[in-house]
Design a protein around this motif. Structure first.
Motif, PDB file in Angstrom:
ATOM      1  N   GLY A 115     -19.552   7.585 -14.068  1.00  0.00           N
ATOM      2  CA  GLY A 115     -20.172   8.661 -14.148  1.00  0.00           C
ATOM      3  C   GLY A 115     -19.812   9.849 -15.404  1.00  0.00           C
ATOM      4  N   ILE A 116     -18.309  10.058 -15.302  1.00  0.00           N
ATOM      5  CA  ILE A 116     -17.872  10.976 -16.273  1.00  0.00           C
ATOM      6  C   ILE A 116     -18.099  10.273 -17.800  1.00  0.00           C
ATOM      7  CG2 ILE A 116     -15.756  12.083 -17.234  1.00  0.00           C
ATOM      8  CD1 ILE A 116     -15.018  12.265 -14.126  1.00  0.00           C
ATOM      9  N   GLU A 117     -17.892   8.893 -17.587  1.00  0.00           N
ATOM     10  CA  GLU A 117     -18.031   8.383 -19.164  1.00  0.00           C
ATOM     11  C   GLU A 117     -19.454   8.447 -19.515  1.00  0.00           C
ATOM     12  OE1 GLU A 117     -15.525   7.497 -20.801  1.00  0.00           O
ATOM     13  OE2 GLU A 117     -14.366   7.942 -19.123  1.00  0.00           O
ATOM     14  N   LEU A 118     -20.514   8.331 -18.725  1.00  0.00           N
ATOM     15  CA  LEU A 118     -21.806   8.459 -18.958  1.00  0.00           C
ATOM     16  C   LEU A 118     -21.955   9.792 -19.530  1.00  0.00           C
ATOM     17  CD1 LEU A 118     -23.739   6.770 -15.989  1.00  0.00           C
ATOM     18  CD2 LEU A 118     -23.488   5.842 -18.643  1.00  0.00           C
ATOM     19  N   MET A 119     -21.573  10.651 -18.891  1.00  0.00           N
ATOM     20  CA  MET A 119     -21.869  12.291 -19.433  1.00  0.00           C
ATOM     21  C   MET A 119     -21.139  12.421 -20.875  1.00  0.00           C
ATOM     22  SD  MET A 119     -21.053  14.024 -15.573  1.00  0.00           S
ATOM     23  CE  MET A 119     -20.987  15.787 -16.121  1.00  0.00           C
ATOM     24  N   LEU A 120     -19.951  11.907 -20.913  1.00  0.00           N
ATOM     25  CA  LEU A 120     -19.378  12.132 -22.186  1.00  0.00           C
ATOM     26  C   LEU A 120     -20.264  11.468 -23.455  1.00  0.00           C
ATOM     27  CD1 LEU A 120     -15.665  11.674 -21.362  1.00  0.00           C
ATOM     28  CD2 LEU A 120     -16.629  13.642 -22.402  1.00  0.00           C
ATOM     29  N   ASN A 121     -20.762  10.177 -23.178  1.00  0.00           N
ATOM     30  CA  ASN A 121     -21.557   9.805 -24.012  1.00  0.00           C
ATOM     31  C   ASN A 121     -22.758  10.412 -24.342  1.00  0.00           C
ATOM     32  OD1 ASN A 121     -21.106   6.907 -25.173  1.00  0.00           O
ATOM     33  ND2 ASN A 121     -20.017   6.948 -23.153  1.00  0.00           N
ATOM     34  N   ALA A 122     -23.351  10.971 -23.510  1.00  0.00           N
ATOM     35  CA  ALA A 122     -24.377  11.940 -23.390  1.00  0.00           C
ATOM     36  C   ALA A 122     -23.970  13.143 -24.621  1.00  0.00           C
ATOM     37  CB  ALA A 122     -24.968  12.609 -22.190  1.00  0.00           C
ATOM     38  N   VAL A 123     -23.023  13.585 -24.267  1.00  0.00           N
ATOM     39  CA  VAL A 123     -22.273  14.723 -25.248  1.00  0.00           C
ATOM     40  C   VAL A 123     -22.314  14.248 -26.572  1.00  0.00           C
ATOM     41  CG1 VAL A 123     -20.542  16.281 -25.649  1.00  0.00           C
ATOM     42  CG2 VAL A 123     -21.261  16.211 -23.237  1.00  0.00           C
ATOM     43  N   VAL A 124     -21.761  13.125 -26.685  1.00  0.00           N
ATOM     44  CA  VAL A 124     -21.598  12.566 -28.023  1.00  0.00           C
ATOM     45  C   VAL A 124     -22.822  12.407 -28.800  1.00  0.00           C
ATOM     46  CG1 VAL A 124     -20.406  10.979 -29.600  1.00  0.00           C
ATOM     47  CG2 VAL A 124     -19.339  11.719 -27.647  1.00  0.00           C
TER      48      VAL A 124
END
Lengths: 102, 403, 724, 170
Positions: A34-43
């Motif tokens: 889930g954290i990876e998905l959030m980071l991707n959204a940020v990028v």
């Protein structure tokens, strides 16, 4: 023609799905996903703002690179932690790792 | 002067726009068409590779190889394909159905994807992106994924073990490979394949032969070929990650492996042997692919030569070789090349090449010296008497004496 | 090399030493202390090169050595960090470099380098001693080497790094970084013997108490950055910025932003410099090894707090018209003076040698804060410097004393507290170097006239208070000075003078050169450091040495402080209090015997017996009025004059001081401060107990709660506050 | 609808669908594979935003390194991955509600922002973004300090991960 709104809404949706994963999943590795998905959204947001607002400056991409580095570091340490916890406590369910209480 | 591929493409474009299709749609149609044609050509070559490989291994082993179907057995691969197609498709008990089925497709598809950035001629290339070298690395990591998927989905411990070993190997050897790839990037100041090819006067193998060698070795490891065929080490884990695959699914893995070898050869040829460069290629662009394939098959021959001449080494030796020898060497080479390149601003081409070549040879010489010392120490250590059951003393003395 | 380039390098050696020790050399004790001391020496040399260059430059105040580096792009501008050497930095660097180096060197001896490994020493505990056998086969107990020797040097190296960063930085953010690094190191070092529960508790107490100040200080920094967009000294101390700060109102009681920021920063100092009411951590911090006490309580960390308020003096004093102190300054003067007196009274009633010094430090820091509060920032900086020298000296000296007594304890096997002054006595002969240096330090602390550094700096503060007509401050500080002299002399008398009161003190012996050399070196500075600050118009000796401190440090601000004209009143006050206190202390304590309680402790019955046995006046009167007048002397002189009048006066004074101390302790410290502290603690505990069902230890639930609160705030903001 | 929009919509649906599967599917290996699909979609998004460098490093880092590392970790903790019972915790409805609220709030806040409908500007002619990015990352006037700090962070994480996961022989 496509506008910034497409990417922002898309990133927001991705972020919120990731957030749900972080908040609701039991397994710690799933939380990390889930954290990876959030980071991707940020990028995506960083790159989208760069592309739509300031294509002549490189700041958005530069910060994107740094987020990538941080993400890689976070996953490496996170997974190492989970493996260490698993060895000791035989579980990586996020709601059973609760030594911090009381 | 235009080449036939682009002429056909232009002609199709005019026809399609004549039908009133929009510009974007035409681009998509042409791109799909290009992909299909390229994939077909590559796969046809792939079928031929089966024959070449089998013929070659037979020669190395002093046999004749396939010689029954067609002249010199040249139709043999077709027969193989038919055989694979009509075999029973077995799905193991407890296998993860979807992943099990998709893994072989991934395995072949990743290899095909690599051809997108191989330049065939000055004007013929799938996609001349400016991050082509990184693209190669990226696609390589997807290939790793296919192996994991196959190993996991098979629900077989040998398959999983094979997948683990392979992935450990692939991830490890990606490091020196990436560093070796950086050397031509550094020299050409671009990650675009066409730029790198265009910058190669002379070919980079004459400028940085050591980088080519490192890339060659780590590529063999990436291919999982002997002496690095840990993934399917028959004597240890039967067949590794594709143990449970039968019929055409196995065929896909097999084809992927063969084609990967040729692809890697083509990439090495592009990066270090000048790619499509050769006499008259500027006048007749269609000569480009011919030169490229000649060079690629030369490298492919080398790979086969290595494969059928060396025994397999143990996994700890493989990883030790990578982390303790290849990676430091590659890093050192990269640093030296970067410093020399920065230092030699404004010198003539000949001087530049000579100094670079000299530095490479110097590093090779130094490495050999260090290796020799290490080997001497190691031989001494191994030769020492140890408290274990050993051969009769006379034999040992002989052995030590020979050293 | 450019001076500003060299400044960048000052903090580097200790940091490097820290990493080298923890990563590479922690197995080898010799290499570790070579790293640590070598790094301190390099920084010391660098600092002195800087100081010499600075003294030569002439106009350092207008043109400080500075160099900036872009740290991080913030939109169109850059966040810059850099170094900055102005006269205040030079003065601070001077004492920091010297004391840090001396403390590093001292630590080598203090941790018994060269001694054998202990029999059953464990990491995290003080060394218990080792048994050695001499050539005759006799077994001796001797001190053993610290098990975590290398770790100690790693920690104090990091500590020194923090201090150097704080001193040379050109902006409040990197200053804060150094500040926090020191906070961390202080925590690590107070809890150095982490296997002792009391050390752990003290470490946590110190860390949490200072954290209160630090958080508020960070708020102040954030507010300052929000208003000015910068934290660099040259921006925030410029005329326009100060004007803007004084003229911008805040939501807090209508005071200006300058006051709010000044107060917030000052609260950081209250925590760090252990001012009332956040002083509670400092006495407990004596749980750490003695070099740490010297490091924290003299040279670096507590000085950092005072350094900060001197540094931000332009903000604190912004809006000052015609020498009228600002609100911030009044608060500072009050807290400083109060702390000064309050801590001094407590110090009188302490028996632990280091605890007396700890309260004394609090008291002296209160002095400096009070000095800043009345606008005498040069005097504060001067006292900061001299205090660093003599307090470092005193701490190191007390460490040497404890060391000597501990040696005796190991030798004799007695079960006594080696830090209790009533177990000492007569160490003058056993440890002559320690005695003489300690005496110098003690005299400097009491402000022994004309020679010692402490006299000149204290005198300047009193003179400033007199010149600014701050009568309350003057009186409080003068009384505090009297008590200071009293307890200092009490300490010296109990420890060194008279006869040994225990077997262990009898067997004490002088420490090694690595410990005595720093004492001698610092003793020199405890005397001469005051001389450059002698007022020009001082009678007789004024003007031999130019009043360098005032001219030089005064350059720091754009607006130079006015020179105070000499006046006899403060001089006489400081002469009187220091000599009077010293004499009083000596008289009361000169004859404490083994096993006897403090003469002040039971001023009734038992005291008569003490006095009956021996008193200086006894022999004197016996000699003057020989046998024929023995009856008169017995009835009149001895029983009436001696015991009733003279003793009565002495006891009255001491009883007043003691009961004042007790009063403060029982009615202010215990019920008010501690009560408040306990109330806070209890209510936190209650709230915690009431709300602990929230704390399930499940991170995800916490995150959900955080989100709910964030959304709540957001909606409140959007729908109630941002409506037009 | 232009081709560009069509591609965007298809990729967005695939990515978000993949993401939903990541957070809902029970089998963790499947979740990891869905994650890969989703991350691949994000890579394509970078391509659409004319950041080819990011497309490629997304594949290298996320799919080639992070996802594979995760699959490894899942396999190393296999017993847990196949535990019976719910795959979400008791407060999942709250988490879902919060995510929904956050999404609505974000979209609402975006829509009130004036730059929300910014159209795609032309990229500056003749500038190789990769070259510019590379120069910015290593030039003192650019991001060299953050970049170096990031590399130190990576190194520290690397060492830290090894230390944490090290199985001590007792």
């Amino acid at each position: 023609m496509i506008s910034l709104s497409y990417f922002l809404v898309f990133a927001a949706a991705l972020f919120c799905i990731g957030l749900y994963g972080v908040l609701a999943r039991k397994n710690a590795i799933a939380v990390l996903m889930g954290i990876e998905l959030m980071l991707n959204a940020v990028v995506i947001n960083l790159i989208a703002f760069w592309r739509f607002r300031t294509p002549e400056m490189i700041a958005g991409q530069a910060f994107g690179v740094i987020v990538f580095a941080v993400a890689a570091a976070e996953v490496a340490v996170g997974l190492a932690l989970f493996i260490a916890i698993f060895r000791r406590r035989n579980t990586i369910a996020a709601d059973e790792i609760d030594l911090l209480k009381w | 002067m235009s080449d036939p591929v682009n002429s056909i493409s232009e002609w199709l474009r005019t026809i399609l726009s004549g039908w009133g299709l929009s510009e974007g749609l035409i681009t998509v149609i042409l791109a799909v068409l290009g992909v299909v044609i390229l994939a077909t050509i590559v796969l046809v070559v792939d079928i031929m590779l089966v024959w070449i490989e089998r013929k070659m291994v037979a020669r190395f082993q002093d046999r004749l190889g396939p010689n029954r179907v067609g002249p010199f057995g040249i139709i043999q691969p077709i027969a193989d394909v038919i055989k694979l197609l009509i075999k029973e498709d077995i799905l193991p008990d407890g296998a993860d159905r979807f992943i099990f089925n998709i893994a072989p497709i991934f395995a072949l598809a990743t290899v095909l994807l690599l051809w997108a950035v191989v330049p065939f001629a000055p004007t013929i290339i799938g996609a001349d992106i400016n991050v082509a070298v990184l693209y190669i690395v990226a696609i390589g990591s997807i290939g790793t994924l296919a192996i994991i998927m196959a190993g996991w989905a098979s629900n077989n411990k040998y398959a999983l073990l094979g997948a683990f070993r392979t992935v450990a190997l692939l991830i490890a050897y990606e490091v020196p490979m990436v560093i070796a790839l950086l050397v031509p990037v550094l020299l050409a100041r671009s990650m675009g394949m066409q730029t790198i090819v265009a910058a190669q006067s002379p070919w980079y193998i004459f400028v940085v032969p050591l980088a080519a060698l490192i890339l060659f070795v780590s590529s063999i490891a990436e291919l999982g070929r002997t002496p690095f065929d840990i993934s399917e080490a028959e004597s240890e884990i039967v067949a590794g990650f594709h143990i449970e695959y039968t019929g055409m699914k196995f065929g896909l893995f097999y084809a992927g492996e063969l084609l990967h070898a040729l692809t890697v050869s083509a990439l090495i040829a592009t990066l270090f042997l000048g790619g499509w460069r050769g006499p008259f290629v500027d006048q007749v662009p269609i000569l480009g692919p011919v030169y490229l394939f000649i060079k690629a098959f030369l490298v492919y021959y080398l790979i086969m030569w290595v494969r059928y001449s060396f025994p397999r080494i143990r996994i700890d030796q493989m990883l030790g070789f990578n982390w303790k020898f290849l990676t430091p060497l590659a890093l050192f080479l990269l640093v030296v090349v970067a410093i020399l390149d920065k230092a030699m601003v404004g010198v003539s081409q000949v001087q530049y090449v000579l100094v670079m070549l000299g530095a490479n040879l110097l590093i090779v010489w130094g490495t050999v010296i260090i290796l020799r010392t290490y080997a001497r120490v190691e031989r001494k250590r191994v030769g020492e008497e140890r408290a274990v059951a050993i051969a009769p003393e006379s034999d040992l003395a002989d052995l030590v004496g020979q050293e | 090399m450019e001076a500003s380039t060299l400044v960048w390098l000052l903090p580097a050696p200790p940091l490097l030493a820290f990493f080298l020790i923890i990563l590479l050399t922690n197995r080898s004790k010799a290499l570790s202390h070579i790293m640590g001391v070598g790094a301190a020496l390099l920084s010391f040399i660098g600092s002195f090169v800087i100081i010499v260059l600075a003294l030569q430059s002439g106009h350092l105040g207008e043109e400080p050595f500075t160099s900036v580096l872009n740290w991080f792009p913030t939109g169109d501008t850059w966040f810059q960090i850099g170094v900055w050497v102005d006269p205040l930095t030079v003065a601070t660097l001077f004492f920091v470099a010297i004391t840090v180096l001396m403390i590093f060197l001292y630590s080598v001896g203090y941790h018994n380098y060269g001694a054998p490994k202990g029999d059953h020493d464990a990491p995290g505990l003080q060394p218990h001693g080792a048994t050695v056998e001499d050539e005759h086969g006799h077994k001796h107990r001797v001190p053993s080497i610290e098990p975590m020797y290398s770790r100690f040097f790693a920690f104090i190296s990091l500590f020194a790094f923090g201090m150097y960063v704080l001193v040379v930085s050109n902006n409040l953010l990197t200053l804060f970084v150094g500040w926090e690094i020191m906070g961390l190191c202080s925590y690590l070092l107070i809890g150095f013997w982490y296997a002792k529960p009391s050390a752990r508790a003290a470490a946590i107490k110190a860390f949490l108490t200072t954290r209160v100040g630090d958080v508020i200080m960070l708020l102040g920094l954030a507010y300052l950055y929000y208003l000015t967009g910068s934290l660099s000294y040259n921006v925030i101390f410029s005329e326009e910025t100060l004007h803007m700060l004084t003229s911008s109102p805040t939501p807090f009681f209508g005071v200006s932003a300058a006051v709010v920021i000044g107060l917030f920063l000052f609260i950081g100092t209250i925590g760090k410099s252990a001012q009332w009411p956040l002083h509670v951590w400092l006495p407990d911090a004596m749980e750490g090894p003695t070099p740490v006490s010297a490091m924290i309580h003299a040279a670096t960390m507590v000085s950092a707090g005072v350094y900060l308020v001197i540094r931000v003096f332009p903000i604190i004093s912004a809006g000052m018209v015609h020498g009228e102190p600002t609100l911030t300054m009044n608060i500072m003067a009050f807290i400083g003076a109060f702390t000064g007196l309050f801590a001094a009274t407590i110090a009188v009633a302490q028996n632990d040698i280091k605890r007396v010094l700890a309260y004394s430090t609090i008291s002296q820091l209160g002095y400096m804060i009070a000095a800043i509060g009345i606008g005498a920032y040069v005097a504060a900086a001067f006292h900061l410097m001299t205090h660093a020298f003599f307090k470092a000296l005193l701490f190191l000296g007390s460490g040497s004393v404890i060391h000597g007594v501990e040696h005796g304890v190991l030798h004799t096997g007695e079960d006594i507290d080696p830090q209790n002054m009533f177990n000492m006595g007569g160490l003058r002969k056993k440890m002559p170097i320690t005695f003489w240096t300690f005496l110098i330090g003690g005299l400097a602390l009491s402000g022994f006239p004309f020679i010692t550094a402490g006299f000149w700096s204290k005198d300047e503060i009193l003179a400033d208070a007199f010149a600014h007509s701050s009568w309350a401050v003057l009186i409080v500080l003068a009384f505090a000075a009297l008590l200071t002299a009293f307890y200092t002399m009490r300490q010296i008398t109990l420890t060194f003078l008279g006869e040994s009161r225990t077997e262990s003190a009898e067997h004490a012996h002088e420490s090694k050169w690595t410990m005595t050399f720093p004492l001698i070196f610092l003793a020199v500075f405890a005397i001469v450091a005051g001389w450059p600050g002698i007022p020009i118009d001082f009678p007789v000796i004024g003007g031999f040495i130019p009043n360098f401190i005032h001219d030089f440090v005064g350059e720091t601000l754009a607006e130079h402080p006015e020179t105070i004209t000499f006046n006899f009143v403060p001089l006489l006050i400081s002469l009187g209090v220091s000599l009077g206190g010293l004499a009083l202390g000596w008289l009361v304590y000169k004859d404490v015997k083994a096993g006897e309680p403090d003469p002040l402790e039971k001023p009734l019955g038992p005291i008569y017996r003490i006095l009956k046995n021996k008193y200086y006046f006894d022999e004197l009167y016996d000699f003057l009025f020989v046998r024929p007048s023995i009856w008169i002397s017995r009835q009149f002189t001895y029983l009436w004059l001696d015991q009733k009048i003279i003793d009565g006066i002495l006891h009255a004074i001491s009883r007043v001081a003691f009961s004042l101390g007790g009063l403060f302790r029982n009615y202010i410290d215990k019920p008010v401060v501690n009560g408040f502290g306990d109330f806070v603690g209890e209510s936190v505990k209650w709230i915690g107990r009431a709300s602990r069902f929230i704390q399930t230890g499940r991170v995800q639930q916490y995150m959900v709660m955080a989100l709910i609160i964030a959304f709540g705030t957001l909606f409140y903001y959007l729908f109630f506050l941002s409506q037009p | 609808m232009t081709v560009f929009q069509a591609i965007f919509l298809v990729v967005a649906v695939v990515t978000l669908g993949g993401a939903v599967m990541v957070v809902t599917v029970r089998n963790l290996i499947h979740a990891a594979l869905w994650l890969i699909l989703s991350l691949f979609g994000v890579a394509v998004m970078y391509g659409l935003l004319s950041a080819p460098f990011f497309t490629v490093i997304q594949v290298v880092i996320y799919i080639g390194a992070i996802a594979i590392l995760m699959i490894f970790a899942i396999m190393l903790t296999r017993r847990v991955a196949q535990e019976p019972g719910s795959s979400v915790n008791k407060g999942w409805w709250m988490a879902g509600l919060m995510s929904l609220v956050l999404f609505t709030a974000l979209v609402w806040m975006f829509s009130t922002w004036s730059g929300f409908q910014t159209t795609l500007p032309q990229l500056p002619e003749g500038i190789d973004t990769i070259k510019v990015l590379g120069t910015a990352l290593v030039s003192p006037d650019g991001y060299v300090i953050p970049f170096e700090i990031a590399s130190v962070l990576l190194l520290a994480a690397l060492i830290g991960a090894v230390v944490v996961a090290w199985e001590r022989k007792t």
